[in-house]
Design an enzyme around this catalytic site. Structure first.
Site, mmCIF file in Angstrom:
data_model
loop_
_atom_site.group_PDB
_atom_site.id
_atom_site.type_symbol
_atom_site.label_atom_id
_atom_site.label_comp_id
_atom_site.label_asym_id
_atom_site.label_seq_id
_atom_site.Cartn_x
_atom_site.Cartn_y
_atom_site.Cartn_z
ATOM 1 N N ASN A 105 1.561 5.026 4.953
ATOM 2 C CA ASN A 105 2.455 4.325 4.038
ATOM 3 C C ASN A 105 3.646 5.235 3.750
ATOM 4 O OD1 ASN A 105 0.813 2.074 3.733
ATOM 5 N ND2 ASN A 105 -0.250 2.894 1.962
ATOM 6 N N ARG A 142 -3.023 -0.578 7.253
ATOM 7 C CA ARG A 142 -3.271 0.641 8.033
ATOM 8 C C ARG A 142 -4.607 0.574 8.766
ATOM 9 N NH1 ARG A 142 -3.015 5.400 4.262
ATOM 10 N NH2 ARG A 142 -3.946 3.855 2.903
#
Length: 95
Positions: free
Chosen positions: A39, A21
């Site tokens: 996520n 990320r």
């Protein structure tokens, strides 16, 4: 005139717990792509990204590599019509 496109991406592989990320956020900001990354409970990473076609193509290519510890198996991309009012690119909590 530049046409802005929005896509929803689902990235599968070893993409959680490896800095994916953060990597995606850095790439998006460098390319001028807006949106968010998070996520998912099933082990994937989901992103909603907006930008011009060239920037999005370059972003998806960067996401195919990912950070050093990641292994990207597939990226599923689908057009999305979600309204984009936010600027920048942010990390969100797991969904």
């Amino acid at each position: 005139m530049t046409v802005m496109t929005t896509q929803r991406l689902f990235v599968s592989g070893r993409v959680q717990g490896v800095g994916y990320r953060d990597y995606a956020t850095r790439q998006a900001r460098a390319l001028g792509v807006t949106g968010w990354v998070r996520n998912t409970r099933d082990g994937r990473v989901e992103m909603l990204v907006s930008g011009d076609d060239e920037a999005l193509q370059r972003f998806v290519e960067a996401c195919r590599s990912g950070p050093p510890l990641a292994r990207v198996d597939t990226i599923e991309a689908q057009p999305d019509n979600e309204e984009r009012s936010a600027r920048g690119f942010t990390k969100r909590f797991t969904a």
